[in-house]
Design an enzyme around this catalytic site. Structure first.
Site, PDB file in Angstrom:
ATOM      1  N   PHE A   1       0.720  -1.171  -0.126  1.00  0.00           N
ATOM      2  CA  PHE A   1       0.079   0.011   0.340  1.00  0.00           C
ATOM      3  C   PHE A   1       0.957   1.569   0.156  1.00  0.00           C
ATOM      4  O   PHE A   1       0.892   2.385   1.116  1.00  0.00           O
ATOM      5  CB  PHE A   1      -1.198  -0.280   1.018  1.00  0.00           C
ATOM      6  CG  PHE A   1      -1.932  -1.153   1.693  1.00  0.00           C
ATOM      7  CD1 PHE A   1      -3.173  -1.565   0.233  1.00  0.00           C
ATOM      8  CD2 PHE A   1      -1.682  -2.123   2.126  1.00  0.00           C
ATOM      9  CE1 PHE A   1      -3.432  -2.431   0.673  1.00  0.00           C
ATOM     10  CE2 PHE A   1      -2.197  -3.913   2.096  1.00  0.00           C
ATOM     11  CZ  PHE A   1      -3.539  -3.234   1.050  1.00  0.00           C
TER      12      PHE A   1
ATOM     13  N   ASP B   1       2.496   2.678   9.963  1.00  0.00           N
ATOM     14  CA  ASP B   1       1.500   2.091   9.241  1.00  0.00           C
ATOM     15  C   ASP B   1       0.985   1.010   9.111  1.00  0.00           C
ATOM     16  O   ASP B   1       0.776   0.075   8.768  1.00  0.00           O
ATOM     17  CB  ASP B   1       2.532   2.234   7.243  1.00  0.00           C
ATOM     18  CG  ASP B   1       1.670   1.940   6.618  1.00  0.00           C
ATOM     19  OD1 ASP B   1      -0.119   2.483   6.335  1.00  0.00           O
ATOM     20  OD2 ASP B   1       1.950   1.467   5.831  1.00  0.00           O
TER      21      ASP B   1
ATOM     22  N   HIS C   1      -5.719   0.843  11.485  1.00  0.00           N
ATOM     23  CA  HIS C   1      -5.809   1.542  10.918  1.00  0.00           C
ATOM     24  C   HIS C   1      -6.900   2.160  11.980  1.00  0.00           C
ATOM     25  O   HIS C   1      -7.584   3.705  11.503  1.00  0.00           O
ATOM     26  CB  HIS C   1      -5.951   2.399   9.839  1.00  0.00           C
ATOM     27  CG  HIS C   1      -4.809   2.206   8.752  1.00  0.00           C
ATOM     28  ND1 HIS C   1      -3.491   2.297   8.965  1.00  0.00           N
ATOM     29  CD2 HIS C   1      -4.062   2.765   7.604  1.00  0.00           C
ATOM     30  CE1 HIS C   1      -2.595   2.024   8.407  1.00  0.00           C
ATOM     31  NE2 HIS C   1      -3.598   3.186   7.164  1.00  0.00           N
TER      32      HIS C   1
ATOM     33  N   HIS D   1       1.331   7.143   8.157  1.00  0.00           N
ATOM     34  CA  HIS D   1       0.278   7.158   6.462  1.00  0.00           C
ATOM     35  C   HIS D   1      -1.002   7.615   6.752  1.00  0.00           C
ATOM     36  O   HIS D   1      -1.298   7.003   7.505  1.00  0.00           O
ATOM     37  CB  HIS D   1       0.977   5.046   5.993  1.00  0.00           C
ATOM     38  CG  HIS D   1       1.251   5.926   4.901  1.00  0.00           C
ATOM     39  ND1 HIS D   1       0.665   3.556   3.725  1.00  0.00           N
ATOM     40  CD2 HIS D   1       1.490   6.813   3.564  1.00  0.00           C
ATOM     41  CE1 HIS D   1       1.045   4.451   3.003  1.00  0.00           C
ATOM     42  NE2 HIS D   1       1.128   5.433   2.755  1.00  0.00           N
ATOM     43  N   ASP D   2      -1.395   7.223   5.229  1.00  0.00           N
ATOM     44  CA  ASP D   2      -2.420   7.366   5.004  1.00  0.00           C
ATOM     45  C   ASP D   2      -3.544   8.379   6.192  1.00  0.00           C
ATOM     46  O   ASP D   2      -3.850   8.282   6.667  1.00  0.00           O
ATOM     47  CB  ASP D   2      -3.052   5.267   5.443  1.00  0.00           C
ATOM     48  CG  ASP D   2      -2.777   5.021   4.544  1.00  0.00           C
ATOM     49  OD1 ASP D   2      -2.491   5.129   3.635  1.00  0.00           O
ATOM     50  OD2 ASP D   2      -2.392   3.563   5.233  1.00  0.00           O
TER      51      ASP D   2
ATOM     52  N   ASP E   1       5.214  -6.809  12.554  1.00  0.00           N
ATOM     53  CA  ASP E   1       4.036  -7.136  12.297  1.00  0.00           C
ATOM     54  C   ASP E   1       3.287  -8.698  12.581  1.00  0.00           C
ATOM     55  O   ASP E   1       4.558  -9.206  12.773  1.00  0.00           O
ATOM     56  CB  ASP E   1       4.418  -6.995  10.653  1.00  0.00           C
ATOM     57  CG  ASP E   1       2.700  -6.856  10.170  1.00  0.00           C
ATOM     58  OD1 ASP E   1       1.540  -7.832  10.261  1.00  0.00           O
ATOM     59  OD2 ASP E   1       2.007  -5.889   9.206  1.00  0.00           O
TER      60      ASP E   1
ATOM     61  N   SER F   1       7.258  -1.098   1.907  1.00  0.00           N
ATOM     62  CA  SER F   1       7.819  -0.404   2.125  1.00  0.00           C
ATOM     63  C   SER F   1       9.108  -0.588   3.208  1.00  0.00           C
ATOM     64  O   SER F   1       9.434   0.106   2.819  1.00  0.00           O
ATOM     65  CB  SER F   1       6.831   0.235   3.718  1.00  0.00           C
ATOM     66  OG  SER F   1       6.095  -0.258   4.260  1.00  0.00           O
TER      67      SER F   1
HETATM   68  C1  LIG Z   1      -1.177  -0.926   6.315  1.00  0.00           C
HETATM   69  S1  LIG Z   1      -0.670  -2.379   6.317  1.00  0.00           S
HETATM   70  C2  LIG Z   1       1.380  -2.239   6.171  1.00  0.00           C
HETATM   71  C3  LIG Z   1       1.309  -2.049   4.727  1.00  0.00           C
HETATM   72  C4  LIG Z   1       3.260  -0.925   4.277  1.00  0.00           C
HETATM   73  N1  LIG Z   1       3.776  -0.329   5.531  1.00  0.00           N
HETATM   74  C5  LIG Z   1       2.947  -1.134   2.702  1.00  0.00           C
HETATM   75  O1  LIG Z   1       4.100  -0.253   2.408  1.00  0.00           O
HETATM   76  O2  LIG Z   1       2.641  -2.638   1.877  1.00  0.00           O
HETATM   77  C6  LIG Z   1      -0.774  -3.304   8.025  1.00  0.00           C
HETATM   78  C7  LIG Z   1      -0.274  -3.531   8.193  1.00  0.00           C
HETATM   79  O3  LIG Z   1      -0.647  -4.157   9.822  1.00  0.00           O
HETATM   80  C8  LIG Z   1      -0.339  -4.543  10.987  1.00  0.00           C
HETATM   81  N2  LIG Z   1      -0.843  -5.107  11.816  1.00  0.00           N
HETATM   82  C9  LIG Z   1      -1.624  -4.741  12.485  1.00  0.00           C
HETATM   83  N3  LIG Z   1      -2.675  -4.190  13.755  1.00  0.00           N
HETATM   84  C10 LIG Z   1      -1.074  -4.376  14.219  1.00  0.00           C
HETATM   85  C11 LIG Z   1      -0.523  -4.667  15.735  1.00  0.00           C
HETATM   86  N4  LIG Z   1      -1.672  -4.490  16.010  1.00  0.00           N
HETATM   87  N5  LIG Z   1       0.373  -5.285  15.936  1.00  0.00           N
HETATM   88  C12 LIG Z   1       1.386  -6.023  14.650  1.00  0.00           C
HETATM   89  N6  LIG Z   1       1.183  -5.874  12.820  1.00  0.00           N
HETATM   90  C13 LIG Z   1      -0.322  -5.116  13.370  1.00  0.00           C
HETATM   91  C14 LIG Z   1      -1.571  -6.080   9.178  1.00  0.00           C
HETATM   92  O4  LIG Z   1      -0.467  -7.013   9.833  1.00  0.00           O
HETATM   93  C15 LIG Z   1      -1.014  -4.862   7.653  1.00  0.00           C
HETATM   94  O5  LIG Z   1      -0.294  -6.074   7.389  1.00  0.00           O
END
Ligand SMILES: C[S@@+](CC[C@H](N)C(=O)[O-])C[C@H]1O[C@@H](n2cnc3c(N)ncnc32)[C@H](O)[C@@H]1O
Length: 211
Positions: free
Chosen positions: A17, A141, A144, A169-170, A70, A51
């Site tokens: 993303f 990131d 959200h 981000h976002d 993550d 990213s």
């Molecule tokens: C928007 S994606 C990240 C996109 C990435 N930075 C890119 O540029 O492609 C959000 C990520 O946050 C992770 N995530 C969500 N909540 C989390 C948490 N509490 N602890 C660790 N990772 C988490 C999700 O598994 C997901 O892979």
């Protein structure tokens, strides 16, 4: 400092993303951070490593390390009915989202994997073990939702050293374009005396931690 064309092609083909202009800005921000052997670049939200690769390119120049966190199970917005669900990333047994394998493939192919330490787990639980005043760069990131965005900000912004860069981000001014929590955090940062705003490129906003 340009990203090598072979790495840029790998980044472009990695699911994720991060639009190219924002990725270029992320790379530039990391390069201007005080990243070093002692002070890593931290990423919350690895997904498949798109990213992370931009940050790893900067870490190589800075002789630094990226710590990317993550649980690799995806956020609520990575599941239906949201449009960000990628069927290709379903785990063969659980059918949940599973991004760790794709992440590892991307990093291995890049030749930059020794620049990155991947933490597989919950960002807020890991924050309890990570020292304050250590990171040269914090890129948020992860999930959200309001609670997840704010808890990542509350847990991870104090990890920055003075002069470190915080990137969010976002961030969308227009609610029709995306969720509110990153925008609300950036609004709070704009009223904070501790952070000085840098440019915003697309939905990527950045600040320097000044005191
Ligand atoms: C928007 S994606 C990240 C996109 C990435 N930075 C890119 O540029 O492609 C959000 C990520 O946050 C992770 N995530 C969500 N909540 C989390 C948490 N509490 N602890 C660790 N990772 C988490 C999700 O598994 C997901 O892979």
């Amino acid at each position: 400092m340009q990203i090598e064309s072979a790495i840029q092609r790998l980044i472009d083909s990695t699911p994720g993303f991060m639009p190219k202009n924002e990725g270029a800005y992320l790379h530039k921000l990391a390069l201007r951070s005080p990243g070093s052997t002692e002070h890593p670049l931290v990423e919350i939200g690895t997904y498949c490593g798109k990213s992370t690769l931009y940050l790893a390119c900067a870490a190589k120049v800075l002789s630094s390390t990226v710590i990317t966190i993550d649980h690799h199970k995806g956020s609520e917005e990575n599941y239906p009915p949201f449009p960000f669900f990628d069927q290709r990333l379903r785990h063969r047994v659980t059918q949940d989202l599973e991004t760790l394998d794709t992440y590892r493939d991307s990093l291995r192919l890049s030749g930059l994997d020794e620049r990155v330490i991947a933490v597989v787990g919950d960002s807020n639980r890991y924050a309890k073990f990570f020292p304050q005043d250590t990171a040269a760069f914090v890129f948020i990131d992860g999930g959200h939702s309001s609670i997840q965005s704010w808890s990542d900000f509350i847990d991870w912004s104090p990890k920055l050293i003075k002069g470190g860069v915080l990137a969010i981000h976002d961030v969308f001014d227009d609610p029709a374009k995306g969720g509110r929590p990153p925008f609300e955090i950036v609004t709070a940062l704009r009223h904070s005396r501790a952070f000085v705003e840098l440019d915003q490129v697309g939905s990527l906003a950045a600040f320097i931690y000044s005191s």
